[in-house]
Design an enzyme around this catalytic site. Structure first.
Site, short mmCIF file in Angstrom:
data_model
loop_
_atom_site.label_atom_id
_atom_site.label_comp_id
_atom_site.label_asym_id
_atom_site.label_seq_id
_atom_site.Cartn_x
_atom_site.Cartn_y
_atom_site.Cartn_z
CG HIS A 1 -0.08 -4.10 4.89
ND1 HIS A 1 -0.79 -3.69 3.82
CD2 HIS A 1 0.58 -5.30 4.44
CE1 HIS A 1 -0.84 -4.44 3.09
NE2 HIS A 1 -0.02 -5.55 3.29
CD GLU B 1 -0.24 0.21 4.50
OE1 GLU B 1 0.28 -0.95 4.36
OE2 GLU B 1 -1.50 0.27 4.31
CD GLU C 1 -1.97 -3.62 8.97
OE1 GLU C 1 -1.60 -2.42 8.76
OE2 GLU C 1 -2.95 -4.35 8.04
CG HIS D 1 -1.89 -1.39 1.29
ND1 HIS D 1 -2.39 -1.89 2.35
CD2 HIS D 1 -2.75 -1.55 -0.12
CE1 HIS D 1 -3.23 -2.53 1.86
NE2 HIS D 1 -3.47 -2.53 0.53
O1 0X9 Z 1 -6.67 -4.16 4.32
C1 0X9 Z 1 -5.49 -4.87 4.10
O2 0X9 Z 1 -4.98 -4.97 2.98
C2 0X9 Z 1 -4.42 -4.63 5.49
N1 0X9 Z 1 -4.77 -3.62 6.29
S1 0X9 Z 1 -4.26 -2.06 5.85
O3 0X9 Z 1 -4.52 -1.05 6.95
N2 0X9 Z 1 -2.80 -1.98 5.79
O4 0X9 Z 1 -4.71 -1.82 4.78
C3 0X9 Z 1 -4.90 -5.83 6.35
C4 0X9 Z 1 -4.91 -7.28 5.53
C5 0X9 Z 1 -4.79 -8.40 6.24
N3 0X9 Z 1 -6.15 -8.66 6.94
C6 0X9 Z 1 -5.97 -9.73 7.85
N4 0X9 Z 1 -4.97 -10.70 7.86
N5 0X9 Z 1 -6.89 -9.78 8.67
ZN ZN Z 2 -1.61 -1.98 3.93
#
Ligand code: 0X9
Ligand code: ZN
Length: 583
Positions: free
Chosen positions: A211, A82, A281, A79
């Site tokens: 992330h 980030e 994260e 992303h």
């Molecule tokens: O939405 C996403 O792709 C990720 N969060 S972000 O805020 N960086 O965009 C999380 C994706 C992974 N989700 C899980 N493993 N539950």
């Molecule tokens: Zn992300």
């Protein structure tokens, strides 16, 4: 002369401000030019707009691929906004390289590994987000979409559960959405490059995709709240990682699945590769959209707290410390070769089992670290080997778990096993016991027996009476596609006068009467074994020739299911040991 403050851990780069994309590139170049014998830069693919996606390889033999070495993969910036993930992963590389000179354990680990740092999966998005304040919170890549909008969410574009809107998870078919999943699985060159890169790793051990933000440590599944196969293994590693992170600056990342998402990176990796895959994260813990751009003072502590976790995964990936052998020749090397369902370190008293009885299960745990390892968890499970030979799996049943100390000479752990009362789903008296050993400094990163020195199994049987020398072996095609079944009776261990005769597969094939399409496909692919439809089970008669009545032996049967698909046909292997008594 300008005096720079000494950096705490020997790293050569500064973490005082967020790097621009050009500076991030430069950082990787600087690491390479500073450590030319330990690093190599490669381009794993190109973005939509043609920018290289670069990987920094850290290895003692950086110029060549060594298939005996484990591959550890860290990536960042799926992303665009980030940025702290780029800083963190550059720091990890920087510090690993700095520590290498003086840290004997890291040197030993690195001798066994190829570490890959991919700081920017999404270079177009990164650049775009750096061009103006208005662009700063861009998330996707820069794909020009049908309809005039831009961008696909690269963390919705991986192939597992891609576009499965029925799950109600995050992901959208609408081009203008921030979580738009694209036109097809891996439609984007960035995710395609990542997939190809992972597919060409010869000995993949683990995968971390950084992330931000929220301070979480996510593990598969992302697409559902149901547990994935091997969830206890993933959970143990995630919890260990969280402890490592908290140990640095006291930030306890939450252990959660968070919201569900489809087409997500770690889901593909765990499903496809069965290697531990995580989505940390990073900082900060909470906030609105501006939290994607935290104060630069957050960079260094964020990077610092994530280093020990990365280091721990590297150590897990680098060869046997606490281990259980897969077969007598196994020294802990991953993957082990030969039969993997015959661990000499797993045995019962009595040795001949009766369904529905109580036996003592013994497990020998080896330790080659040279010092006693405390708090080693030894878990034992049993499973129906017709369903899976992974440990643990969704269908495995716990026999017990013990925490023990393992001295350098190894130790034997005993527990009570209340054996299953019934034959397995194919009516055979086979059950498989699997053992998983875990230690803070040595976690299993897969559930696949031969690929982890921390996982071993042994197939247990009851005596099979071979009346007039005939025994039956059942096999089922548990793949989703038609497959060719290849069966082999292994000669090792058999009395010299025993000969095992396999049935006439052509005649057997006629009895099975499979659908013509499968036969046609089989002919096209030049198969020689039996062709089975998905879900189909077959009983194969084996004749034992030359054995005298009353003789007894173990008989090892190996089975392979080779899917009838175009291109590379990757066989799924399985095997059984029969205790045969000829009457
Ligand atoms: O939405 C996403 O792709 C990720 N969060 S972000 O805020 N960086 O965009 C999380 C994706 C992974 N989700 C899980 N493993 N539950
Ligand atoms: Zn992300």
């Amino acid at each position: 002369m300008l005096l720079l403050p000494a950096l705490a851990n020997g790293q050569i780069l500064s973490y005082a401000a967020f790097r621009t994309p050009a500076q991030a590139d430069l950082a990787i170049n600087t690491l390479h030019s500073t450590y030319p014998t330990l690093t190599q830069i490669s381009t794993i693919g190109f973005s939509v707009e043609g920018r290289p996606i670069r990987a920094l390889k850290i290895s003692t033999t950086p110029a060549v691929n060594d298939p005996t070495k484990g591959d550890v993969v860290f990536c960042a910036l799926h992303h665009a906004r980030e940025w702290i993930t780029v800083e963190t992963i550059i720091y990890i590389a920087d510090r690993l390289l700095a520590e290498y000179a003086t840290n004997a354990q890291l040197q030993a680990d690195m001798n066994r590994l190829q570490i890959w740092i991919i700081p920017v999966v999404n270079p177009d998005g990164y650049l775009y987000s750096s061009l103006s304040a208005a662009n700063r919170f861009w998330r996707k890549n820069r794909r020009p979409n049908f309809g005039g909008s831009f961008g696909v969410d690269l963390n919705r574009n991986w192939g597992y559960q891609w576009g499965n809107l029925g799950l109600g998870a995050s992901g959208s078919a609408s081009t203008t959405d921030d979580v738009y999943f694209g036109t097809a699985p891996f439609s984007e060159p960035e995710t395609n490059a990542m997939r190809n890169f992972l597919n060409t790793r010869t000995n993949l051990k683990c995968f971390v995709t950084y992330h931000s933000f929220s301070e979480l440590y996510l593990r598969p599944w992302a697409h559902t709240t149901s547990d994935p196969p091997g969830e206890p293994t993933l959970r143990s590693v995630a919890q260990r990682q969280i402890g490592k992170i908290a140990g640095v600056h006291g930030h306890t990342y939450a252990e959660t699945i968070w919201y569900n998402a489809i087409g997500e990176a770690t889901d593909w990796v765990w499903n496809e590769k069965r290697v531990a895959a995580f989505t940390p994260e990073l900082r900060p813990a909470s906030g609105g959209i501006s939290s994607f751009a935290p104060p630069p003072a957050e960079i260094l502590p964020c990077a610092e707290e994530n280093y020990p976790g990365a280091r721990a995964l590297i150590h897990d990936s680098a060869l046997p410390q606490i281990f259980v052998r897969d077969n007598a020749a196994d020294t802990g090397i991953e993957p082990s070769t030969g039969m993997f369902w015959v661990s000499p370190d797993i045995w019962t008293v009595p040795s001949t089992l009766v369904l529905g009885s109580t036996a003592t299960l013994n497990i020998r745990v080896s330790n080659n670290t040279g010092t006693t390892q405390n708090n080693v968890t030894v878990e034992a499970y049993y499973t129906d080997p017709r369903i899976t030979l992974e440990f643990p799996s969704l269908s495995s049943i716990s026999i017990g778990s013990q925490v023990v100390s393992v001295p350098p000479g190894g130790t034997v752990v005993s527990m009570t096993w209340n054996t299953p009362a019934v034959p397995n789903i194919w009516g055979e008296p086979h059950w498989c016991v699997g053992v998983v050993v875990k230690h803070e400094n040595d976690m299993p990163l897969t559930t696949v027996v031969n690929r982890s020195s921390n996982v071993a199994c042994k197939n247990f049987d009851f005596v099979v009476l071979a009346l007039s020398g005939l025994i039956y072996v059942a096999a089922t095609n548990f793949l989703a596609v038609p497959a060719e079944l290849q069966v082999e009776a292994l000669k090792e261990g058999l009395p010299p006068e025993w000969k095992i005769e396999l049935p006439d597969f052509v005649a057997l094939q006629k009895e099975l009467k499979p659908r013509p399409g499968t036969l046609r496909k089989g002919k096209l692919l030049k198969t020689s074994g039996l062709l089975l439809e998905p879900g189909e089970t077959v009983k194969i008669p084996l004749r034992i020739i030359g054995a005298k009545a009353g003789t007894e032996s173990t008989l090892n049967i190996s089975g392979k299911l080779v899917p009838l698909v175009a291109g590379e046909r990757r066989a799924v292997e399985n095997g059984f040991t029969y205790q045969v008594k000829v009457e």
